[in-house]
Scaffold this active site. Sequence first.
Site, short mmCIF file in Angstrom:
data_model
loop_
_atom_site.label_atom_id
_atom_site.label_comp_id
_atom_site.label_asym_id
_atom_site.label_seq_id
_atom_site.Cartn_x
_atom_site.Cartn_y
_atom_site.Cartn_z
N HIS A 1 0.78 -1.23 0.00
CA HIS A 1 0.00 0.00 0.00
C HIS A 1 0.82 1.29 0.00
O HIS A 1 0.27 2.36 -0.26
CB HIS A 1 -0.93 0.01 1.22
CG HIS A 1 -2.32 0.45 0.91
ND1 HIS A 1 -2.61 1.49 0.03
CD2 HIS A 1 -3.53 0.03 1.37
CE1 HIS A 1 -3.92 1.66 -0.03
NE2 HIS A 1 -4.49 0.79 0.76
N TYR B 1 -14.07 4.86 9.75
CA TYR B 1 -13.23 5.38 8.66
C TYR B 1 -13.74 4.83 7.34
O TYR B 1 -13.93 3.63 7.20
CB TYR B 1 -11.79 4.91 8.91
CG TYR B 1 -10.74 5.34 7.91
CD1 TYR B 1 -9.80 6.32 8.24
CD2 TYR B 1 -10.63 4.75 6.66
CE1 TYR B 1 -8.81 6.70 7.35
CE2 TYR B 1 -9.65 5.12 5.75
CZ TYR B 1 -8.74 6.10 6.11
OH TYR B 1 -7.75 6.47 5.22
N SER C 1 -12.54 5.30 3.31
CA SER C 1 -11.53 5.91 2.44
C SER C 1 -12.17 6.54 1.22
O SER C 1 -13.11 6.00 0.65
CB SER C 1 -10.53 4.84 2.01
OG SER C 1 -9.52 5.41 1.21
N THR D 1 -5.59 10.14 -0.39
CA THR D 1 -6.95 9.84 0.06
C THR D 1 -7.38 10.90 1.08
O THR D 1 -6.55 11.60 1.64
CB THR D 1 -7.05 8.47 0.75
OG1 THR D 1 -6.17 8.43 1.87
CG2 THR D 1 -6.72 7.34 -0.22
#
Length: 658
Positions: A372, A486, A488, A499
């Site tokens: 990532h 959360y 994204s 993001t």
Amino acid sequence: MVARLLLRSWSRGLAVGPGAPCRPLSTGFEPSQYLQRSIVPTMHYQDSLPRLPIPKLEDTIRRYLSAQKPLLDDSQFRKTEQLCKSFETGIGKELHEQLVTQDKQNKHTSYISGPWFDMYLTARDPVVLNFNPFISFNPDPKSEYNDQLTRATNMTVSAIRFLKTLRADLLEPEVFHLNPAKSDTDTFKRFIRFVPSFLSWYGAYLVNAYPLDMSQYYRLFNSTRLPRPHRDELFTDDKARHLLVLRKGHFYIFDVLDQDGNIVSASEIQAHLKYILSDNSPAPEFPLSYLTSENRDIWAELRQRLVSGGNEATLGKVDSAVFCLCLDDFPIRDFVHLSHSMLHGDGTNRWFDKSFNLIIAKDGTAAIHFEHAWGDGVAVLRFFNEVFKDSTQAPAITPQSQPASTDSSVAVQKLNFKLSDALKTGISAAKEKFDATVKSLTIDYIRFQRGGREFLKKQKLSPDSMAQLAFQMAFLRQYGQTVATYESCSTAAFKHGRTETIRPASIFTKTCSEAFVREPSKYSAGELQQMMAKCSTYHNQLTREAAMGQGFDRHLFALRYLAAARGISMPELFLDPAYRQINHNILSTSTLSSPAVNIGCFAPVVPDGFGIGYSVQDNWIGCNVSAYQSRNAREFLQCVEKALEDMFDALEGKMIKT
């Protein structure tokens, strides 16, 4: 409206359309080597993309307090509110001004790009489970093409076609078209290609087309995250022409591009993969791949031992390979087995540091597992969609194709590593930790069949907002509280955007959830519908703001990063337990829907959290949830299902069953 539609385009992973009709082919252009031949060069819009805005400090503070409201009691909220006021008029104002000045001096990038890379690369936790997600492909619609060798060959060829198309500047630019009848046409494309690149974005904007940032694409291939003490390094060698293949813990390489840069024939690739699949060597006693699942500092030290032990050139072959193809020796039983296999596997047959692993199981089930730090999935998702489309609609081989008559024992090189006793001990320790962590992870899945996007849109409700509301109701039912959540959201509409966070837990979802869960009999179906509508409206507002770079999370993150970088005493706002709590995301959520996507998943981002991958399809809603031992994923999903049933009952005017 624009932002919301943009978000649907890339964050939800809608299928990428076919390439534009090609220009007349120039001499030497071989269509079989490429996916498409775009009229507009791939990076045509990159120089003129708008810059990611830094929100006004007062807007960030207002949004932050709105997100804190449902999470804090009155006393805690008053304290946090006071800290925010002090921050806004004091040190926060100074930091904000410094950030704006710094941003003006770095117009080639975004204010978040550098700090975000640092956040990922300085993290010392293992990348597997803590950061790397997976997305799995739907099966090939033609069932006979799901044979492992056939699908591996076709997907490999399609992946290399994508690589060549990208590097030749022939890949369609990533653009969201609000009015495709005007902008997604040959006429417009032939016009815009002659507009200078420093003006091209504005030309697209005039016809309601929104080009997206493509800067992450060059890290897709030939790239690896290298472990280093304190801060890892992203390595790319775009000269390498070989593929890395893992099977049963063994490493193999062979060239997929020839010396002229042409793709090796599909029948040769098929022959080489068949040769690897027929290797009956027992699994290695000390599988090296376990090291990529280690703490990054430990792995950095062990990697240095590998290098000094005579393995530098061999490791270089792993690092520089175009990508890693993992061939598993077992079929997939169900969605839960699929998720465990593609998210972590047994640790022996993945190279977790590679930009991506293309995993293909014995029955042809395929997935992308990706690291990532280098990107946020924007490039991965485009690649994913294009590979699925090309490999299913224009496959390089058929199930009846015969492998080339070639000597694969010469073309395929098996990599061997010299392992000292210290390295063997390190591998054993890594395996022990990996096995223990994986054993503590549970994953479960539901598919809610009563309805999906079509029904919710008829009710004038945002499908995404209703899925998020279901998660809030479920957690309240299961644990009796509202917690940091959360979601994204990509900011790829801006140059080097990464993001932003949507905060789905709001005063509206809290009120609505409490009504449904604690006292549904007090309210009529109409009143519950009104509450749901308020949740939808507010969620749409948050989504629009986040996509336009107007959230609060990244701005506060950048201010905190700047304070630390400049040696300033950490402002009290960032030491507030409420700040720590809102960043301890117990519900971490992400959504994808595309004709190519089967299912996706990631692990919880905190030990007491849930990792929620979900998809709202036309007539059903899928939800894939991971949890460690302190949470019960199966029970949570039962609560999600109950929430969705109650919501659909209310929308149909029925009483809620208690």
